[in-house]
Design a protein around this motif. Structure first.
Motif, PDB file in Angstrom:
ATOM      1  N   THR A   1       0.828  -1.201   0.000  1.00 54.75           N
ATOM      2  CA  THR A   1       0.000   0.000   0.000  1.00 54.75           C
ATOM      3  C   THR A   1       0.865   1.254   0.000  1.00 54.75           C
ATOM      4  O   THR A   1       0.612   2.194  -0.759  1.00 54.75           O
ATOM      5  CB  THR A   1      -0.947   0.002   1.221  1.00 54.75           C
ATOM      6  OG1 THR A   1      -1.753  -1.179   1.177  1.00 54.75           O
ATOM      7  CG2 THR A   1      -1.827   1.235   1.231  1.00 54.75           C
ATOM      8  N   ILE A   2       1.882   1.260   0.845  1.00 50.36           N
ATOM      9  CA  ILE A   2       2.796   2.409   0.900  1.00 50.36           C
ATOM     10  C   ILE A   2       3.496   2.583  -0.444  1.00 50.36           C
ATOM     11  O   ILE A   2       3.571   3.693  -0.982  1.00 50.36           O
ATOM     12  CB  ILE A   2       3.829   2.229   2.030  1.00 50.36           C
ATOM     13  CG1 ILE A   2       3.149   2.254   3.391  1.00 50.36           C
ATOM     14  CG2 ILE A   2       4.912   3.307   1.957  1.00 50.36           C
ATOM     15  CD1 ILE A   2       4.035   1.773   4.532  1.00 50.36           C
ATOM     16  N   LEU A   3       3.992   1.493  -0.990  1.00 51.79           N
ATOM     17  CA  LEU A   3       4.721   1.557  -2.258  1.00 51.79           C
ATOM     18  C   LEU A   3       3.846   2.084  -3.387  1.00 51.79           C
ATOM     19  O   LEU A   3       4.290   2.871  -4.207  1.00 51.79           O
ATOM     20  CB  LEU A   3       5.267   0.175  -2.620  1.00 51.79           C
ATOM     21  CG  LEU A   3       6.025   0.065  -3.935  1.00 51.79           C
ATOM     22  CD1 LEU A   3       7.287   0.928  -3.910  1.00 51.79           C
ATOM     23  CD2 LEU A   3       6.389  -1.375  -4.221  1.00 51.79           C
ATOM     24  N   LEU A   4       2.593   1.664  -3.421  1.00 49.25           N
ATOM     25  CA  LEU A   4       1.728   2.024  -4.540  1.00 49.25           C
ATOM     26  C   LEU A   4       1.049   3.376  -4.392  1.00 49.25           C
ATOM     27  O   LEU A   4       0.578   3.936  -5.379  1.00 49.25           O
ATOM     28  CB  LEU A   4       0.668   0.930  -4.741  1.00 49.25           C
ATOM     29  CG  LEU A   4       1.230  -0.413  -5.180  1.00 49.25           C
ATOM     30  CD1 LEU A   4       0.140  -1.465  -5.193  1.00 49.25           C
ATOM     31  CD2 LEU A   4       1.885  -0.300  -6.547  1.00 49.25           C
ATOM     32  N   THR A   5       0.996   3.925  -3.198  1.00 53.44           N
ATOM     33  CA  THR A   5       0.240   5.170  -3.005  1.00 53.44           C
ATOM     34  C   THR A   5       1.074   6.353  -2.532  1.00 53.44           C
ATOM     35  O   THR A   5       0.623   7.483  -2.644  1.00 53.44           O
ATOM     36  CB  THR A   5      -0.907   4.959  -2.002  1.00 53.44           C
ATOM     37  OG1 THR A   5      -0.368   4.560  -0.745  1.00 53.44           O
ATOM     38  CG2 THR A   5      -1.893   3.917  -2.506  1.00 53.44           C
ATOM     39  N   SER A   6       2.240   6.119  -2.022  1.00 53.00           N
ATOM     40  CA  SER A   6       3.022   7.192  -1.419  1.00 53.00           C
ATOM     41  C   SER A   6       3.833   7.960  -2.461  1.00 53.00           C
ATOM     42  O   SER A   6       4.574   7.380  -3.250  1.00 53.00           O
ATOM     43  CB  SER A   6       3.965   6.608  -0.366  1.00 53.00           C
ATOM     44  OG  SER A   6       4.737   7.619   0.196  1.00 53.00           O
ATOM     45  N   SER A   7       3.695   9.272  -2.446  1.00 51.42           N
ATOM     46  CA  SER A   7       4.453  10.100  -3.400  1.00 51.42           C
ATOM     47  C   SER A   7       5.952  10.052  -3.112  1.00 51.42           C
ATOM     48  O   SER A   7       6.762  10.243  -4.015  1.00 51.42           O
ATOM     49  CB  SER A   7       3.956  11.545  -3.346  1.00 51.42           C
ATOM     50  OG  SER A   7       4.134  12.085  -2.053  1.00 51.42           O
ATOM     51  N   GLU A   8       6.332   9.763  -1.883  1.00 54.35           N
ATOM     52  CA  GLU A   8       7.749   9.682  -1.525  1.00 54.35           C
ATOM     53  C   GLU A   8       8.460   8.526  -2.237  1.00 54.35           C
ATOM     54  O   GLU A   8       9.672   8.524  -2.353  1.00 54.35           O
ATOM     55  CB  GLU A   8       7.932   9.495  -0.011  1.00 54.35           C
ATOM     56  CG  GLU A   8       7.423  10.610   0.843  1.00 54.35           C
ATOM     57  CD  GLU A   8       5.998  10.415   1.302  1.00 54.35           C
ATOM     58  OE1 GLU A   8       5.557  11.152   2.194  1.00 54.35           O
ATOM     59  OE2 GLU A   8       5.299   9.535   0.768  1.00 54.35           O
ATOM     60  N   LEU A   9       7.691   7.560  -2.711  1.00 53.47           N
ATOM     61  CA  LEU A   9       8.284   6.364  -3.305  1.00 53.47           C
ATOM     62  C   LEU A   9       8.135   6.322  -4.822  1.00 53.47           C
ATOM     63  O   LEU A   9       8.237   5.259  -5.434  1.00 53.47           O
ATOM     64  CB  LEU A   9       7.670   5.114  -2.670  1.00 53.47           C
ATOM     65  CG  LEU A   9       7.968   4.983  -1.184  1.00 53.47           C
ATOM     66  CD1 LEU A   9       7.205   3.836  -0.570  1.00 53.47           C
ATOM     67  CD2 LEU A   9       9.444   4.824  -0.946  1.00 53.47           C
ATOM     68  N   PHE A  10       7.936   7.475  -5.437  1.00 50.29           N
ATOM     69  CA  PHE A  10       7.783   7.534  -6.886  1.00 50.29           C
ATOM     70  C   PHE A  10       8.986   6.935  -7.601  1.00 50.29           C
ATOM     71  O   PHE A  10       8.854   6.155  -8.539  1.00 50.29           O
ATOM     72  CB  PHE A  10       7.564   8.982  -7.340  1.00 50.29           C
ATOM     73  CG  PHE A  10       7.491   9.118  -8.836  1.00 50.29           C
ATOM     74  CD1 PHE A  10       6.336   8.768  -9.508  1.00 50.29           C
ATOM     75  CD2 PHE A  10       8.587   9.563  -9.558  1.00 50.29           C
ATOM     76  CE1 PHE A  10       6.263   8.870 -10.891  1.00 50.29           C
ATOM     77  CE2 PHE A  10       8.520   9.673 -10.938  1.00 50.29           C
ATOM     78  CZ  PHE A  10       7.357   9.326 -11.604  1.00 50.29           C
ATOM     79  N   GLN A  11      10.179   7.286  -7.157  1.00 49.97           N
ATOM     80  CA  GLN A  11      11.401   6.790  -7.805  1.00 49.97           C
ATOM     81  C   GLN A  11      11.507   5.271  -7.679  1.00 49.97           C
ATOM     82  O   GLN A  11      11.855   4.587  -8.636  1.00 49.97           O
ATOM     83  CB  GLN A  11      12.631   7.463  -7.217  1.00 49.97           C
ATOM     84  CG  GLN A  11      13.906   7.061  -7.930  1.00 49.97           C
ATOM     85  CD  GLN A  11      15.118   7.793  -7.374  1.00 49.97           C
ATOM     86  OE1 GLN A  11      15.032   8.522  -6.405  1.00 49.97           O
ATOM     87  NE2 GLN A  11      16.259   7.580  -7.998  1.00 49.97           N
ATOM     88  N   LEU A  12      11.196   4.738  -6.516  1.00 51.45           N
ATOM     89  CA  LEU A  12      11.262   3.287  -6.326  1.00 51.45           C
ATOM     90  C   LEU A  12      10.228   2.582  -7.198  1.00 51.45           C
ATOM     91  O   LEU A  12      10.510   1.542  -7.790  1.00 51.45           O
ATOM     92  CB  LEU A  12      11.067   2.929  -4.849  1.00 51.45           C
ATOM     93  CG  LEU A  12      11.214   1.465  -4.478  1.00 51.45           C
ATOM     94  CD1 LEU A  12      12.574   0.918  -4.883  1.00 51.45           C
ATOM     95  CD2 LEU A  12      10.998   1.277  -2.979  1.00 51.45           C
ATOM     96  N   ARG A  13       9.015   3.157  -7.307  1.00 49.52           N
ATOM     97  CA  ARG A  13       7.993   2.590  -8.192  1.00 49.52           C
ATOM     98  C   ARG A  13       8.497   2.564  -9.633  1.00 49.52           C
ATOM     99  O   ARG A  13       8.303   1.591 -10.356  1.00 49.52           O
ATOM    100  CB  ARG A  13       6.698   3.409  -8.127  1.00 49.52           C
ATOM    101  CG  ARG A  13       5.807   3.078  -6.985  1.00 49.52           C
ATOM    102  CD  ARG A  13       4.423   3.661  -7.177  1.00 49.52           C
ATOM    103  NE  ARG A  13       4.402   5.097  -7.356  1.00 49.52           N
ATOM    104  CZ  ARG A  13       4.282   5.991  -6.369  1.00 49.52           C
ATOM    105  NH1 ARG A  13       4.182   5.580  -5.127  1.00 49.52           N
ATOM    106  NH2 ARG A  13       4.247   7.264  -6.619  1.00 49.52           N
TER     107      ARG A  13
END
Length: 165
Positions: A69-81
Motif C-alpha cells: 500500500t505504501i509503495l503504490l500510493t506514497s508520493s515519496e516512493l515515486f522513484q522506487l515505483r
C-alpha cells in the motif's frame, strides 16, 4: 547494508509485530518517514529479507500488505515505483521464481494487478485506462467491487496537480 541499520529494521518489525495497534495507527507514517530520510530501496529490501524468515505468517502477510500500500500510493516512493516498473518491463518477473515462502509469493494474477496499479499512477501515459475504469465504475452495482474500484480510483493522482507549467 550497515549492521546497525539491519538490527534497527529487525527491532522495528518486532515492535510492529508485538504492538499491532502501532502498526495500524502509525506504521505507514513511520515507514514513509524512514523512506524520506534513508534509502527507500534499502528499507524495502531489508524488510522483505526479514519477513522471509518471519514465522508468524499472519503478521508477515499484514506487513507485506502495508508495504504494498505504501509503495503504490506514497508520493515519496515515486522513484522506487519507477525502478520496479523498469525491472518488470525488462522481464524480472517475481512470479516466475520458485516461492521460498508460499504465503508471500506473488502469483501471476497479483503481479498483473501490481502492474495495473503502477500504470494507474502514470496518469499522463495512461489516460484511456483511467477513463475506462471510471466507465466500468459507472456500470457496477453498489457492491464491494464498486467500493474497491472507487477507492483505487481515488488514489490516482490528479493530472492537473502534476502539471508544472
Amino acid at each position: 547494508m550497515n549492521s546497525y541499520f539491519y538490527k534497527f529494521m529487525i527491532n522495528l518489525l518486532k515492535r510492529f509485530s508485538s504492538e499491532r495497534k502501532l502498526l495500524e495507527a502509525r506504521g505507514a507514517f513511520i515507514i514513509r518517514q524512514l523512506c524520506l530520510l534513508l534509502n527507500a530501496e534499502n528499507i524495502f529490501h531489508s524488510m522483505a529479507d526479514i519477513l522471509l524468515r518471519e514465522e508468524d505468517l499472519k503478521f508477515a502477510s499484514t506487513m507485506v500488505h502495508t508495504l504494498n500500500t505504501i509503495l503504490l500510493t506514497s508520493s515519496e516512493l515515486f522513484q522506487l515505483r519507477s525502478q520496479l516498473k523498469d525491472l518488470r518491463t525488462l522481464g524480472g518477473r517475481a512470479a516466475e521464481r520458485p516461492p521460498q515462502c508460499p504465503g508471500l509469493a506473488l502469483s501471476e494474477h497479483q503481479a498483473q494487478a501490481v502492474d495495473l496499479r503502477l500504470q494507474l499512477l502514470d496518469v499522463k501515459n495512461n489516460p484511456f485506462l483511467i477513463k475506462a475504469l471510471y466507465g466500468l465504475l459507472m456500470l457496477l452495482p453498489q457492491s464491494s467491487a464498486f467500493q474497491l474500484l472507487s477507492h483505487r480510483l481515488q488514489c490516482v493522482p490528479n493530472p492537473e496537480l502534476l502539471q508544472t507549467e
